[in-house]
Design a protein around this motif. Sequence first.
Motif, PDB file in Angstrom:
ATOM      1  N   ALA A 420      37.401  48.662  35.267  1.00  0.00           N
ATOM      2  CA  ALA A 420      38.081  47.961  34.488  1.00  0.00           C
ATOM      3  C   ALA A 420      39.610  47.922  34.513  1.00  0.00           C
ATOM      4  N   LEU A 421      39.940  49.216  34.826  1.00  0.00           N
ATOM      5  CA  LEU A 421      41.335  49.387  35.114  1.00  0.00           C
ATOM      6  C   LEU A 421      41.904  49.041  36.187  1.00  0.00           C
ATOM      7  N   ASP A 422      41.209  48.867  37.410  1.00  0.00           N
ATOM      8  CA  ASP A 422      41.295  48.127  38.634  1.00  0.00           C
ATOM      9  C   ASP A 422      41.332  46.640  38.356  1.00  0.00           C
ATOM     10  N   LEU A 423      40.765  46.028  37.597  1.00  0.00           N
ATOM     11  CA  LEU A 423      40.790  44.745  37.087  1.00  0.00           C
ATOM     12  C   LEU A 423      41.982  44.495  36.402  1.00  0.00           C
ATOM     13  N   ARG A 424      42.319  45.082  35.675  1.00  0.00           N
ATOM     14  CA  ARG A 424      43.514  44.996  34.790  1.00  0.00           C
ATOM     15  C   ARG A 424      44.748  45.123  35.498  1.00  0.00           C
ATOM     16  N   ALA A 425      44.588  45.875  36.450  1.00  0.00           N
ATOM     17  CA  ALA A 425      45.752  46.196  37.532  1.00  0.00           C
ATOM     18  C   ALA A 425      46.088  44.987  38.356  1.00  0.00           C
ATOM     19  N   GLN A 426      44.914  44.433  38.861  1.00  0.00           N
ATOM     20  CA  GLN A 426      45.202  43.213  39.778  1.00  0.00           C
ATOM     21  C   GLN A 426      45.567  42.048  38.926  1.00  0.00           C
ATOM     22  N   LEU A 427      44.835  41.903  37.533  1.00  0.00           N
ATOM     23  CA  LEU A 427      45.443  40.867  36.570  1.00  0.00           C
ATOM     24  C   LEU A 427      46.728  40.907  36.111  1.00  0.00           C
ATOM     25  N   ASP A 428      47.214  42.274  35.984  1.00  0.00           N
ATOM     26  CA  ASP A 428      48.752  42.205  35.757  1.00  0.00           C
ATOM     27  C   ASP A 428      49.542  41.759  36.493  1.00  0.00           C
ATOM     28  N   VAL A 429      49.612  41.799  37.832  1.00  0.00           N
ATOM     29  CA  VAL A 429      50.499  41.208  38.744  1.00  0.00           C
ATOM     30  C   VAL A 429      50.449  39.698  38.532  1.00  0.00           C
ATOM     31  N   LEU A 430      49.723  39.031  37.969  1.00  0.00           N
ATOM     32  CA  LEU A 430      49.316  37.599  37.835  1.00  0.00           C
ATOM     33  C   LEU A 430      49.888  37.158  36.308  1.00  0.00           C
ATOM     34  N   GLY A 431      50.216  38.206  35.532  1.00  0.00           N
ATOM     35  CA  GLY A 431      50.380  38.161  34.213  1.00  0.00           C
ATOM     36  C   GLY A 431      49.458  37.887  33.335  1.00  0.00           C
ATOM     37  N   LEU A 432      48.217  38.470  33.749  1.00  0.00           N
ATOM     38  CA  LEU A 432      47.116  38.013  32.943  1.00  0.00           C
ATOM     39  C   LEU A 432      46.076  39.241  32.771  1.00  0.00           C
ATOM     40  N   ASP A 433      46.723  40.309  32.450  1.00  0.00           N
ATOM     41  CA  ASP A 433      45.784  41.493  32.055  1.00  0.00           C
ATOM     42  C   ASP A 433      45.564  41.293  30.580  1.00  0.00           C
ATOM     43  N   PRO A 434      44.334  41.150  30.204  1.00  0.00           N
ATOM     44  CA  PRO A 434      43.685  40.775  28.836  1.00  0.00           C
ATOM     45  C   PRO A 434      44.332  41.700  27.844  1.00  0.00           C
ATOM     46  N   LEU A 435      44.663  43.109  28.121  1.00  0.00           N
ATOM     47  CA  LEU A 435      45.079  44.069  27.216  1.00  0.00           C
ATOM     48  C   LEU A 435      46.606  44.064  27.299  1.00  0.00           C
ATOM     49  N   ALA A 436      47.241  43.068  27.849  1.00  0.00           N
ATOM     50  CA  ALA A 436      48.810  43.175  27.931  1.00  0.00           C
ATOM     51  C   ALA A 436      49.290  42.668  26.675  1.00  0.00           C
ATOM     52  N   GLU A 437      50.474  42.784  26.011  1.00  0.00           N
ATOM     53  CA  GLU A 437      50.822  42.486  24.575  1.00  0.00           C
ATOM     54  C   GLU A 437      50.432  41.019  24.541  1.00  0.00           C
ATOM     55  N   ALA A 438      51.047  40.334  25.557  1.00  0.00           N
ATOM     56  CA  ALA A 438      50.629  38.831  25.564  1.00  0.00           C
ATOM     57  C   ALA A 438      49.458  38.204  24.855  1.00  0.00           C
ATOM     58  N   TRP A 439      48.531  38.895  25.487  1.00  0.00           N
ATOM     59  CA  TRP A 439      47.109  38.321  25.226  1.00  0.00           C
ATOM     60  C   TRP A 439      46.172  39.263  23.971  1.00  0.00           C
ATOM     61  N   ARG A 440      46.725  40.659  23.919  1.00  0.00           N
ATOM     62  CA  ARG A 440      45.781  41.517  23.526  1.00  0.00           C
ATOM     63  C   ARG A 440      45.370  41.285  22.160  1.00  0.00           C
ATOM     64  N   GLY A 441      46.070  40.892  21.137  1.00  0.00           N
ATOM     65  CA  GLY A 441      45.759  40.439  19.763  1.00  0.00           C
ATOM     66  C   GLY A 441      44.765  39.274  19.718  1.00  0.00           C
TER      67      GLY A 441
END
Length: 507
Positions: A420-441
């Motif tokens: 899951a953390l590997d997936l988050r790290a890859q998506l973070d580069v694209l601005g799409l980490d589901p648990l990032a502040e922009a999308w978390r809520g």
Amino acid sequence: MSTSVNDARPALNLRLYDTAARAVVPLAPTVTPGTVTIYLCGATVQGSPHIGHMRSAIAFDVLRRWLTRCGQNVVLIRNVTDIDDKILTKSAAAAPPVPWWAWAQRHEREFDVAYQALGVQPPTYEPRATGHIPEMIDLVQRLLDAGHAYTGETGNVYFDVRSLPDYGALTNQSVDDLATTEDDSQLDADVEADKRDPRDFALWKAAKPTEPADAAWDAPWGRGRPGWHLECSAMSRRYLGECFDIHGGGIDLRFPHHENEQAQSHGAGWGFARHWVHNAWVTVKGEKMSKSLGNSLVVSELLNRYDPAVLRLALGTVHHRSTVEFSEETLADAAGLWERLSGAVMRAREVTAPGDGGPGPVDAPAAAVRARALPEQYVAAMDEDLNLAGAMAVVHATLKRLNTALAESTSDATTVADAALDLRAQLDVLGLDPLAEAWRGRVLGAGGGTDDAAVRALDRLVAGLLEQRAQARAAKDWARADALRAELTAAGVVVEDSAAGARWHLA
């Protein structure tokens, strides 16, 4: 800017397609080692932001995120054009008429809302054209003194394109083959009348009695306002110096805007942009999106119908030099993929959650996510002109690994969390980490650490209905349970049942 031994940063291996070189070339060495300076043409705030504007913003947001992930200090300047022919015309035509500066500010705020909604990081600085008139006047005077500009009889000032040997170098055009170097929207009979050559372009436009008196500034050659191209040359020098690393923008700006920017800056004796990076446009039914086609899609309207993460995914996971075909099918595909990505991370979060209700390993903060090593295949793809197709292939493989770990009863919490953390790290580069502040809520259905009072209140209301639904299901009162779910759906709340219980998110 200088870099000491203690400030040394990792080697930069990124190669980008350079419009001027017409080839993929290394970005390094940069003007200042360890720092990448970018000037991005931002909005002319004449109207509401549409998805074409957001395509450019997201494309360069991904570039910036990748450069930061590679250990670079990024300085990104994105300008706001708040004085322009179109702004004056549209504000005057409004019913009732609106002061030009109020019209510009209203739409600038709309752009800010759209950028934030789609997870675009704010630029380092966002200068307005009207805040840099002195720098523009100085540049015009410099060009006059160098013999690259002349003044017309009515106070207009023009750039003499034939005075600059490399005019046309960016777009590989000969001056003799051009009819004009002005954008069609900037053509004006009064401005054209004074030109020695129809191919020259306006640096300064003399004030007109038909225009607002406060839409003009005093200058040595007469009261007026800057031409469209002048501002970017002046502001890029103000914030990035005479030479910087990347000039970016939409492909439709290459000519005449970027060609004329380069001419002004080279005429002033400045090195200007070392590399030019352009993003392709958005098409609707195979045609370039434009107001003339009547298919311009305003961001605020789309956000009423689609999750902002879905819009970002649709616009931001296509190679920046490839056209995005925007359609219901495109959005449906993006919505399905976002559901699979965010859903897998959510299930992993639930499976690995500690018994005390505190944050689990999948809830690692952004800094920890960005510290994780990325797969070599992912890095190689991003380093080769931001090859998003290659990067997304790795994302899909990681998603499959996570889903496999979630499905296998033998998988332990560490295996699930790592995937899951590997997936988050890859998506973070694209601005799409589901648990990032922009999308978390939105992804967590409000329980994910947001401080927004309205979301917290919604969470309590939904939680109460879900508890009633759980009780109805336990009593096998299926009609009541279905009615409660239908009530939530009608309110725009999507309920998903899982082994760990029901969870929800906004539609």
